[in-house]
Write a protein that holds these residues in place. Structure first.
Motif, PDB file in Angstrom:
ATOM      1  N   ALA A 197       0.872  -1.175   0.000  1.00 39.18           N
ATOM      2  CA  ALA A 197       0.000   0.000   0.000  1.00 39.18           C
ATOM      3  C   ALA A 197       0.908   1.223   0.000  1.00 39.18           C
ATOM      4  O   ALA A 197       1.782   1.352   0.863  1.00 39.18           O
ATOM      5  N   ILE A 198       0.709   2.110  -0.966  1.00 35.60           N
ATOM      6  CA  ILE A 198       1.586   3.269  -1.121  1.00 35.60           C
ATOM      7  C   ILE A 198       0.759   4.541  -1.124  1.00 35.60           C
ATOM      8  O   ILE A 198      -0.240   4.643  -1.857  1.00 35.60           O
ATOM      9  N   GLU A 199       1.165   5.513  -0.298  1.00 30.27           N
ATOM     10  CA  GLU A 199       0.615   6.866  -0.361  1.00 30.27           C
ATOM     11  C   GLU A 199       1.609   7.663  -1.196  1.00 30.27           C
ATOM     12  O   GLU A 199       2.672   8.047  -0.702  1.00 30.27           O
TER      13      GLU A 199
ATOM     14  N   PHE B 201      21.781  -5.766  -0.326  1.00 35.76           N
ATOM     15  CA  PHE B 201      22.009  -5.101  -1.607  1.00 35.76           C
ATOM     16  C   PHE B 201      22.508  -3.665  -1.431  1.00 35.76           C
ATOM     17  O   PHE B 201      22.631  -2.929  -2.410  1.00 35.76           O
ATOM     18  N   LEU B 202      22.802  -3.308  -0.194  1.00 32.16           N
ATOM     19  CA  LEU B 202      23.246  -1.952   0.122  1.00 32.16           C
ATOM     20  C   LEU B 202      24.649  -1.985   0.712  1.00 32.16           C
ATOM     21  O   LEU B 202      25.152  -3.020   1.121  1.00 32.16           O
ATOM     22  N   TRP B 203      25.255  -0.810   0.784  1.00 35.86           N
ATOM     23  CA  TRP B 203      26.589  -0.690   1.354  1.00 35.86           C
ATOM     24  C   TRP B 203      26.564  -1.009   2.845  1.00 35.86           C
ATOM     25  O   TRP B 203      25.557  -0.783   3.532  1.00 35.86           O
ATOM     26  N   GLU B 204      27.662  -1.512   3.353  1.00 33.85           N
ATOM     27  CA  GLU B 204      27.761  -1.706   4.796  1.00 33.85           C
ATOM     28  C   GLU B 204      27.666  -0.339   5.482  1.00 33.85           C
ATOM     29  O   GLU B 204      28.212   0.649   5.007  1.00 33.85           O
ATOM     30  N   ASN B 205      26.940  -0.314   6.580  1.00 32.63           N
ATOM     31  CA  ASN B 205      26.770   0.912   7.387  1.00 32.63           C
ATOM     32  C   ASN B 205      26.147   2.049   6.584  1.00 32.63           C
ATOM     33  O   ASN B 205      26.405   3.217   6.836  1.00 32.63           O
ATOM     34  N   TRP B 206      25.295   1.694   5.618  1.00 32.99           N
ATOM     35  CA  TRP B 206      24.656   2.729   4.813  1.00 32.99           C
ATOM     36  C   TRP B 206      23.809   3.672   5.668  1.00 32.99           C
ATOM     37  O   TRP B 206      23.598   4.830   5.308  1.00 32.99           O
ATOM     38  N   ASP B 207      23.319   3.158   6.798  1.00 32.38           N
ATOM     39  CA  ASP B 207      22.404   3.947   7.623  1.00 32.38           C
ATOM     40  C   ASP B 207      23.105   4.695   8.753  1.00 32.38           C
ATOM     41  O   ASP B 207      22.452   5.200   9.671  1.00 32.38           O
ATOM     42  N   TYR B 208      24.461   4.801   8.661  1.00 25.41           N
ATOM     43  CA  TYR B 208      25.178   5.568   9.682  1.00 25.41           C
ATOM     44  C   TYR B 208      24.681   7.013   9.681  1.00 25.41           C
ATOM     45  O   TYR B 208      24.586   7.651   8.634  1.00 25.41           O
ATOM     46  N   GLU B 209      24.341   7.510  10.843  1.00 23.69           N
ATOM     47  CA  GLU B 209      23.855   8.879  11.057  1.00 23.69           C
ATOM     48  C   GLU B 209      22.466   9.129  10.489  1.00 23.69           C
ATOM     49  O   GLU B 209      22.000  10.257  10.432  1.00 23.69           O
ATOM     50  N   THR B 210      21.765   8.071  10.048  1.00 21.84           N
ATOM     51  CA  THR B 210      20.358   8.257   9.686  1.00 21.84           C
ATOM     52  C   THR B 210      19.502   8.128  10.946  1.00 21.84           C
ATOM     53  O   THR B 210      19.924   7.577  11.956  1.00 21.84           O
ATOM     54  N   VAL B 211      18.288   8.653  10.855  1.00 20.44           N
ATOM     55  CA  VAL B 211      17.357   8.611  11.977  1.00 20.44           C
ATOM     56  C   VAL B 211      16.072   7.936  11.505  1.00 20.44           C
ATOM     57  O   VAL B 211      15.523   8.322  10.463  1.00 20.44           O
ATOM     58  N   SER B 212      15.595   6.953  12.265  1.00 21.57           N
ATOM     59  CA  SER B 212      14.341   6.313  11.924  1.00 21.57           C
ATOM     60  C   SER B 212      13.175   7.193  12.342  1.00 21.57           C
ATOM     61  O   SER B 212      13.107   7.653  13.484  1.00 21.57           O
ATOM     62  N   MET B 213      12.255   7.429  11.415  1.00 24.49           N
ATOM     63  CA  MET B 213      11.110   8.297  11.702  1.00 24.49           C
ATOM     64  C   MET B 213      10.025   7.546  12.448  1.00 24.49           C
ATOM     65  O   MET B 213       9.366   8.080  13.317  1.00 24.49           O
ATOM     66  N   PHE B 214       9.813   6.282  12.061  1.00 30.93           N
ATOM     67  CA  PHE B 214       8.799   5.493  12.757  1.00 30.93           C
ATOM     68  C   PHE B 214       9.135   4.021  12.558  1.00 30.93           C
ATOM     69  O   PHE B 214       9.918   3.668  11.659  1.00 30.93           O
TER      70      PHE B 214
ATOM     71  N   SER C  65       3.312   0.632   3.115  1.00 30.49           N
ATOM     72  CA  SER C  65       3.229  -0.458   4.080  1.00 30.49           C
ATOM     73  C   SER C  65       3.039  -1.755   3.308  1.00 30.49           C
ATOM     74  O   SER C  65       2.378  -1.776   2.266  1.00 30.49           O
ATOM     75  N   LEU C  66       3.636  -2.823   3.803  1.00 36.31           N
ATOM     76  CA  LEU C  66       3.402  -4.137   3.233  1.00 36.31           C
ATOM     77  C   LEU C  66       2.235  -4.788   3.964  1.00 36.31           C
ATOM     78  O   LEU C  66       2.239  -4.892   5.195  1.00 36.31           O
ATOM     79  N   ILE C  67       1.222  -5.195   3.208  1.00 37.58           N
ATOM     80  CA  ILE C  67       0.001  -5.753   3.776  1.00 37.58           C
ATOM     81  C   ILE C  67      -0.008  -7.263   3.546  1.00 37.58           C
ATOM     82  O   ILE C  67       0.092  -7.724   2.401  1.00 37.58           O
ATOM     83  N   PRO C  68      -0.115  -8.062   4.617  1.00 38.72           N
ATOM     84  CA  PRO C  68      -0.201  -9.517   4.415  1.00 38.72           C
ATOM     85  C   PRO C  68      -1.463  -9.879   3.631  1.00 38.72           C
ATOM     86  O   PRO C  68      -2.553  -9.377   3.921  1.00 38.72           O
TER      87      PRO C  68
ATOM     88  N   GLN D 257      -4.051   5.016   8.225  1.00 39.24           N
ATOM     89  CA  GLN D 257      -4.223   6.439   8.479  1.00 39.24           C
ATOM     90  C   GLN D 257      -3.605   6.859   9.808  1.00 39.24           C
ATOM     91  O   GLN D 257      -3.174   8.000   9.965  1.00 39.24           O
ATOM     92  N   LYS D 258      -3.516   5.953  10.749  1.00 40.43           N
ATOM     93  CA  LYS D 258      -2.949   6.298  12.049  1.00 40.43           C
ATOM     94  C   LYS D 258      -1.509   6.751  11.916  1.00 40.43           C
ATOM     95  O   LYS D 258      -1.092   7.754  12.507  1.00 40.43           O
ATOM     96  N   THR D 259      -0.722   6.019  11.131  1.00 44.94           N
ATOM     97  CA  THR D 259       0.670   6.410  10.929  1.00 44.94           C
ATOM     98  C   THR D 259       0.761   7.744  10.210  1.00 44.94           C
ATOM     99  O   THR D 259       1.575   8.601  10.556  1.00 44.94           O
ATOM    100  N   ILE D 260      -0.100   7.928   9.204  1.00 46.48           N
ATOM    101  CA  ILE D 260      -0.109   9.203   8.482  1.00 46.48           C
ATOM    102  C   ILE D 260      -0.422  10.353   9.426  1.00 46.48           C
ATOM    103  O   ILE D 260       0.224  11.404   9.396  1.00 46.48           O
ATOM    104  N   SER D 261      -1.413  10.172  10.282  1.00 46.16           N
ATOM    105  CA  SER D 261      -1.796  11.262  11.173  1.00 46.16           C
ATOM    106  C   SER D 261      -0.691  11.601  12.164  1.00 46.16           C
ATOM    107  O   SER D 261      -0.514  12.756  12.548  1.00 46.16           O
ATOM    108  N   LEU D 262       0.096  10.584  12.550  1.00 47.15           N
ATOM    109  CA  LEU D 262       1.173  10.824  13.513  1.00 47.15           C
ATOM    110  C   LEU D 262       2.428  11.389  12.853  1.00 47.15           C
ATOM    111  O   LEU D 262       3.140  12.219  13.438  1.00 47.15           O
ATOM    112  N   HIS D 263       2.730  10.941  11.636  1.00 43.11           N
ATOM    113  CA  HIS D 263       4.026  11.243  11.034  1.00 43.11           C
ATOM    114  C   HIS D 263       3.941  11.925   9.666  1.00 43.11           C
ATOM    115  O   HIS D 263       4.974  12.213   9.062  1.00 43.11           O
TER     116      HIS D 263
END
Length: 459
Positions: free
Chosen positions: A33-35, A446-459, A42-45, A59-65
Motif C-alpha cells: 500500500a503506497i501513499e 544489496f546496500l553498502w555496509e553501514n549505509w544507515d550511519y547517522e540516519t534517523v528512523s522516523m517510525f 506499508s506491506l500488507i499480508p 491512516q494512524k501512521t499518516i496522522s502521527l508522522h
C-alpha cells in the motif's frame, strides 16, 4: 504505471485526504500500500487483506508522522543546494562511442581548458561553495567528459593544488591512465570510475572503440586490475542491445576482480545514436534483475558484496528517501539543484546530459554569477520539472521512487519536458522487485555496509 493497482483489483481511498494505491509486487505473501505524495508505504499480508479497508490501520501512521514525511520529501525535492560540480576540463575524447550524449563534432574538434582557466574556475567555485555549504562540508568536483584525462596534466595539477578545498573524482574511459597516474589517484584518494561495457572483448568492442574503430578493451582491463582493492573505485557499464543478455556474467567478472561498486546504467537516449541500441524495457528489466540476483548469490557464497549502485538507489528511495546517493530518481531531479555541470568553455548546464543542447546553457562560469545561472530560465526548465505535471506519472503510485527520469531524454525524445523518459516499465519492475526484497527482509544485502550511519528512523 497504475496497471499495478488495477492488477490487484483495488484503488483504495482511506479517507482524510490520503489515497493509498494497492499494488501487486509479485510476492506470495504481501502486497504493498503506497501513499504516493509522501512516498509512504506499508506491506500488507495477503491473509489480512481486509486491513486495506480499515480507515485507521494506515491512516494512524499518516496522522502521527505525515507532516514529518512531507517535510522530508519537500526538503529532498525543493530545498537542496548544489554540493557537487561535474567539470569538463576538455571537449575532446579519444573514443567515439555510439551512445555518447556529447555531440561528435565537440568530441572530435574541441579544445582543452587551460590550467589558468581551470584555476580561475576553482577559485570561483570555492568562493561560491564557501557561502552555500557548511564549513564542515567540502564540495565534490567530478572531472567528467568527454574524456577528462585528455587534459590530465592540468587535471592532476588542479587536484594537487586544491585537494584541501574539494573532494575530487574522475569519470574516465581508463585508456589514458598509466602506472604513475594510478599511483597519483590512489595517493590523493581521488574517487575514480571507469567505463567497461562487457567482460568479453568481442562484446565490449561493439560499443566502445577509438576514432579508428580499434579496440580499447585490453587497456581497460589492465586499469581494472590495477585498482583492485582501492575502495574509491567503481565501474559503469552502459547497457545496450549488445550487452543486455550478458549482465549476470558481467557481475561475475567484476566481482572476481574485487569491484565493490558498479552501475548497470541503461543507455540514455539524449542523442539519436543511443536510441538505436536501447534495449526493450521488459528485456532490460528481466536481465537486470537476474544480475541483481547473481550479485546476491555471490555475496552468500563469498561474503563479499558487489553493490549495483543504481538499484541500491531505488531500494533507498523506498526505505530511506533522503539517504539515496544518486539524484536522478526523484522529481525534480538533481540537475541544477544538488549539482550542475561546467563545460570546457565555461558554459553552465543543469547536468552533463544537457551539454550539447544550447537551450539549457544558463550562463558562463567565467562571466556570470553562479547564483544567477542557477536561477536562470534555462535551469528552471529542469529544476521546475515536477512529476505532478507529467501525465501519466502524476497518477503513478511509485512517482517518488522513480521521478520520471530523465528530463534531457524526455526533451529530446518527445520535444517536451512534461513527458516521461524512456524507461517506465524498467523502473516499475525494479520497484516491485525491491519491495519483494524488503518483504523478505533482504534489502540490506544489496546496500553498502553501514549505509544507515547517522540516519534517523522516523517510525
Amino acid at each position: 504505471m497504475n496497471k499495478n493497482a488495477s492488477s490487484a483489483g483495488k484503488l483504495v481511498n482511506t479517507g482524510n485526504g490520503q489515497n493509498f494505491n494497492i499494488i501487486d509486487i509479485g510476492h506470495k505473501d504481501y502486497f504493498a500500500a503506497i501513499e504516493p505524495d509522501l512516498a509512504f508505504w506499508s506491506l500488507i499480508p495477503k491473509e489480512h487483506s481486509e486491513l486495506i479497508f480499515d480507515k485507521d490501520y494506515l491512516q494512524k501512521t499518516i496522522s502521527l508522522h505525515g507532516s514529518d514525511m512531507k517535510d522530508e520529501m519537500d526538503t529532498l525535492r525543493f530545498r537542496l543546494k548544489p554540493s557537487c560540480v561535474y567539470f569538463n576540463p576538455t571537449e575532446l575524447c579519444n573514443l567515439n562511442c555510439p551512445y555518447c550524449y556529447i555531440p561528435e563534432k565537440i568530441r572530435k574538434d574541441g579544445e582543452n581548458m587551460s590550467f589558468e582557466k581551470m584555476e580561475e574556475a576553482m577559485k570561483k567555485l570555492k568562493k561560491y561553495f564557501s557561502k552555500s555549504l557548511p564549513d564542515s562540508r567540502k564540495p565534490d568536483l567530478i572531472f567528467h567528459g568527454s574524456e577528462p584525462l585528455v587534459n590530465k596534466i592540468n587535471v592532476f595539477k588542479i587536484i594537487e593544488k586544491y585537494k584541501n578545498d574539494f573532494n575530487f573524482g574522475i569519470q574516465t574511459n581508463g585508456t589514458l591512465l598509466d602506472d604513475d597516474d594510478i599511483e597519483f589517484i590512489k595517493y590523493h584518494n581521488v574517487v575514480i570510475g571507469i567505463s567497461l561495457d562487457a567482460h568479453k572483448k568481442e562484446i565490449a568492442d561493439l560499443s566502445r572503440y577509438n576514432w579508428d574503430g580499434e579496440t580499447i578493451f585490453d587497456k581497460v582491463i589492465k586499469v581494472l586490475e590495477a585498482f583492485k582493492g582501492y575502495n574509491k573505485f567503481s565501474v559503469i557499464t552502459t547497457v545496450t542491445n549488445h550487452n543486455v543478455s550478458e549482465l549476470s556474467s558481467i557481475i561475475d567478472f567484476l566481482h572476481a576482480h574485487h569491484v565493490e561498486n558498479c552501475l548497470l546504467n541503461q543507455v540514455r537516449c539524449t542523442l539519436p545514436g543511443a536510441g538505436k541500441i536501447k534495449p526493450d524495457d521488459s528485456v532490460m528489466a528481466e536481465q537486470f534483475i537476474k544480475a541483481i540476483d547473481r550479485s546476491h548469490e555471490l555475496f552468500i557464497e563469498t561474503g563479499r558484496k558487489i553493490v549495483i549502485v543504481n538499484f541500491a538507489n531505488i531500494v533507498l528511495s523506498i526505505i530511506a528517501p533522503s539517504a539515496r546517493k544518486l539524484m536522478c530518481d526523484i522529481s525534480p531531479c538533481g540537475g541544477g539543484r544538488s549539482f550542475f555541470a561546467v563545460s570546457a568553455e565555461g558554459g553552465m548546464f543543469p547536468c552533463s546530459e544537457f551539454i550539447g543542447l544550447p537551450k539549457f546553457n544558463g550562463g558562463n562560469l567565467f562571466e556570470d554569477e553562479i547564483e544567477s545561472v542557477l536561477n536562470s530560465d534555462s535551469f528552471k526548465l529542469v529544476t521546475e520539472r515536477k512529476v505532478e505535471d507529467i501525465d501519466p506519472c502524476n497518477k503513478c503510485a511509485i512517482r517518488h521512487f522513480c521521478g520520471s527520469p530523465c528530463p534531457a531524454e524526455a526533451h529530446e525524445l518527445h520535444g517536451s519536458m512534461q513527458e516521461p523518459g524512456a524507461f517506465c516499465e524498467f523502473y516499475e519492475q525494479q520497484v516491485r522487485y525491491a519491495f519483494r526484497l524488503i518483504a523478505d527482509k533482504k534489502e540490506n544485502d544489496f546496500l553498502w555496509e553501514n549505509w544507515d550511519y547517522e540516519t534517523v528512523s522516523m517510525f
